[in-house]
Design a protein around this motif. Structure first.
Motif, mmCIF file in Angstrom:
data_model
loop_
_atom_site.group_PDB
_atom_site.id
_atom_site.type_symbol
_atom_site.label_atom_id
_atom_site.label_comp_id
_atom_site.label_asym_id
_atom_site.label_seq_id
_atom_site.Cartn_x
_atom_site.Cartn_y
_atom_site.Cartn_z
ATOM 1 N N LYS A 1 3.282 -3.332 -1.618
ATOM 2 C CA LYS A 1 2.080 -3.751 -0.709
ATOM 3 C C LYS A 1 0.924 -3.397 -1.306
ATOM 4 O O LYS A 1 -0.114 -4.169 -1.366
ATOM 5 N N GLY B 1 1.274 -8.120 9.160
ATOM 6 C CA GLY B 1 0.880 -9.709 9.065
ATOM 7 C C GLY B 1 1.313 -10.817 9.845
ATOM 8 O O GLY B 1 1.059 -11.800 9.628
ATOM 9 N N GLU C 1 -1.233 -10.525 -2.023
ATOM 10 C CA GLU C 1 -1.457 -11.031 -0.352
ATOM 11 C C GLU C 1 -1.378 -9.588 0.234
ATOM 12 O O GLU C 1 -1.552 -9.686 1.658
ATOM 13 N N GLY C 2 -1.345 -8.535 -0.316
ATOM 14 C CA GLY C 2 -1.333 -7.250 0.370
ATOM 15 C C GLY C 2 -2.709 -6.928 1.108
ATOM 16 O O GLY C 2 -2.650 -6.237 2.086
ATOM 17 N N ASP C 3 -3.758 -7.152 0.379
ATOM 18 C CA ASP C 3 -5.296 -7.099 0.846
ATOM 19 C C ASP C 3 -5.451 -5.505 1.330
ATOM 20 O O ASP C 3 -6.225 -5.329 2.055
ATOM 21 N N ILE D 1 -12.109 -8.001 4.399
ATOM 22 C CA ILE D 1 -11.291 -8.412 5.500
ATOM 23 C C ILE D 1 -11.396 -8.345 7.045
ATOM 24 O O ILE D 1 -12.130 -7.196 7.126
ATOM 25 N N ARG E 1 -0.570 -13.017 6.888
ATOM 26 C CA ARG E 1 -1.718 -12.161 6.573
ATOM 27 C C ARG E 1 -2.506 -12.329 7.884
ATOM 28 O O ARG E 1 -3.846 -12.184 7.584
ATOM 29 N N TRP F 1 -3.685 -10.240 9.872
ATOM 30 C CA TRP F 1 -4.296 -8.799 9.988
ATOM 31 C C TRP F 1 -4.841 -8.490 11.060
ATOM 32 O O TRP F 1 -4.990 -7.072 11.667
ATOM 33 N N LYS G 1 -10.479 -3.915 -4.043
ATOM 34 C CA LYS G 1 -8.983 -4.039 -3.799
ATOM 35 C C LYS G 1 -8.651 -3.125 -4.510
ATOM 36 O O LYS G 1 -8.784 -2.562 -5.849
#
Length: 562
Positions: free
Chosen positions: A341, A459, A346-348, A259, A496, A498, A298
């Motif tokens: 989270k 996000g 979708e928290g990544d 990411i 998202r 970030w 992850k």
């Protein structure tokens, strides 16, 4: 001085470190307020009977000038007046608030009982009670500054017995920071031990991805030395017991995700808030922020492998992280984030082992750091050693007694850390990186280019940056960049966003102006925007500093017009 400090505790009317010319009016104000009957209870608390109230008020009102002169002479008197010789045995007896808190430093003895409650580091100061503070200051070396020594000098009560001082001098403290990595010389250092630094502001927005060497450094303790072959990550609190993973297992058992995410220190732009009213903390400019690509496993995948499931979701509320960097007591740096989270697709949240395509460097958490995109930097724990799924937040100092926001009216005498939640997502932010404060613009250039960055926590995507060159009277919209590719306007998935956005705008120089006040403010996709001033968001720790960023520049006339 003791009397003035006690009166300040009874009636806090401003910072105690005042100029001698201010003493008389401050003391007079204190005298008036002491007459209030509301102070009866506080008089008893600090050792004054109620019958002394008006005596003290009269004494203070009539001796302001004497106190002013006394403060002026304070240091000279302190040096010339003989102080009692005190044994280490006597110092050791004073290790609690009840008995008094005494410490020694370089042969001096200090009674810091009254300072404990206002110590910015909280109750950790009690670790040194009854002994020498040198071993602790070798770790918390930020104390080795002139203003800290001046504060300490106010509490001096004696000299340590010669034979006890000799015994103390045999203590050799190795520098716990001696193995810290080398840093780029262009970084602007805010603290050497622990090392905290930011890049020069003029290069911050030069590239969408911040070069690793220039990425801001925020350390709380010495950088630990970790052998990657011996490294182990422990995951606890789940039904399958403790899951222990080597670095190689993290890299091979779990898919690698990448990411691009911005990290920002909670104290970014604290130096600007400081100008409104003094706060406690490192005097960060606007460079305590950076954007990088992060790669790793992850956190969600690791937790699932360790047994996370619907049964755990019924009771678990937090995921705690513990670093390998430790205090002198052996306690590790720690923080936590909400469980939602941590386990969200979708928290990544990553257990990152790469930064900008290479092994994560020592200053940024080698071999593993948590990257929690959209969340304040302090929760992105470096040198990760342990993960704990729990019903409670982390109990660490940095989760419970720091990195919280308070109302502008709260000071160090009234702060209650339990009254505020730990900071997680950060508010919308932007800053001007070019031109710099105080720059001189040649009028012959006719046009002015203004550049900067913008980002929002949680996000939320920055959708607009407004720029003014006339102090906020008129505004123009800047052009946003979502990467280093020319014209790239790619939008991330909703919720998202970030990474930051860089922005730029070129405007004509106003024909008559000799000075310009440049301002920027960002707007995110929830239509949150930055406040215009720091007063309403001021807080004792100088956190969440995100008011409009203002830069003043001058315009010079060209040679033909001079």
């Amino acid at each position: 001085m003791l009397l003035l400090r006690r009166c300040h505790r009874l009636n806090p009317i401003g910072p105690l470190s005042i100029d001698r010319n201010q003493v008389a009016p401050v003391v007079a104000s204190c005298a008036v307020r002491l007459c209030s009957s509301s102070n009866d209870q506080r008089f008893h608390q600090y050792g004054f009977s109620a019958s002394w109230r008006h005596v003290l008020a009269g004494l203070l009102a009539g001796t302001g000038a004497v106190l002013a002169y006394g403060l002026h002479r304070h240091k000279a008197i302190e040096k010339s007046s003989p102080l009692p010789i005190i044994s280490q045995e006597e110092v050791t007896r004073h290790r609690s608030l009840k008995d008094g808190v005494w410490v020694t430093y370089q042969g001096g003895v200090y009674d810091i009982t009254e300072f404990v409650s206002i110590h910015p580091g909280g109750e950790k100061i009690m670790m040194a009670a009854g002994g020498a503070i040198e071993p602790f200051w070798s770790l918390y070396a930020v104390h080795n500054q002139e203003h800290v020594l001046e504060i300490l000098s106010e509490y001096k009560i004696g000299e340590l017995k010669a034979e006890d001082l000799k015994k103390q001098s045999t203590f050799k403290s190795s520098d716990p920071y001696s193995s810290d990595p080398e840093r780029h010389p262009a970084l602007r250092t805010n603290s050497l031990k622990p090392f905290n630094a930011e890049p020069p502001p003029e290069i911050l927005a030069d590239s969408y991805i911040t070069p690793t060497a220039f990425f801001f450094k925020r350390n709380h303790l010495p950088v630990p030395q970790v052998d990657p072959d011996l490294y182990r990550l422990h995951v606890e609190g789940l039904p399958r017991g403790v899951l222990t993973l080597s670095l190689e297992e993290l890299k091979t058992r779990f898919p690698k995700h990448t990411i691009t995410a911005t990290l920002q220190c909670a104290g970014n732009r604290r130096s600007e808030m400081n100008k409104t009213r003094q706060v406690k903390g490192l005097n960060w400019g606007f460079g305590a922020i950076g954007n990088a690509t992060w790669s790793g496993a992850k956190l969600r995948d690791v937790l699932l492998a360790a047994g996370y499931g619907p049964d755990v979701a019924q009771w678990a509320r937090h995921v705690q992280f513990e670093g390998l960097d430790k205090e002198i007591t052996g306690s590790a740096y720690g923080a936590s984030i909400p469980i939602n989270k941590a386990v969200s697709e979708e928290g990544d949240v990553l257990l990152a082992y790469e930064m900008n395509g290479k092994d994560i460097p020592a200053d940024h958490g080698f071999p593993i750091r948590v990257v929690v995109p959209g969340v304040v930097g302090t929760r992105n724990v470096k040198w990760l050693g342990k993960i704990v799924v729990s019903a409670q937040e982390s109990s660490s100092h940095w989760q419970q007694k720091d990195y919280k926001g308070f109302a502008p009216g709260i000071d160090w005498d009234t702060v209650d850390y339990k009254s505020a939640p730990a900071i997680q997502e950060l508010p919308v932010q932007s800053a001007i990186t070019t031109p710099a404060e105080g720059s001189v613009i040649d009028r012959s250039e006719e046009m002015l280019t203004v550049k900067g960055y913008a980002w929002s926590g949680g996000g939320r995507e920055v959708i607009r940056v407004d720029v003014s060159v006339d102090g906020g009277k008129t505004w123009k919209e800047a052009k946003l960049k979502s990467s280093d590719k020319e014209g790239d306007q790619t939008s991330p998935p909703l919720g998202r966003a970030w990474a930051w956005k860089l922005w730029e705008i070129t405007v004509p120089l106003p024909p008559e102006a000799q000075e310009l006040e440049l301002i920027c403010k960002a707007v995110d996709n929830s239509y949150n925007t930055q406040p215009d001033t720091f007063g309403p968001i001021w807080n004792v720790r100088g956190l969440l500093s995100n008011a409009w960023h203002r830069v003043k520049v001058k315009i010079s006339e060209d040679d033909d017009e001079e």
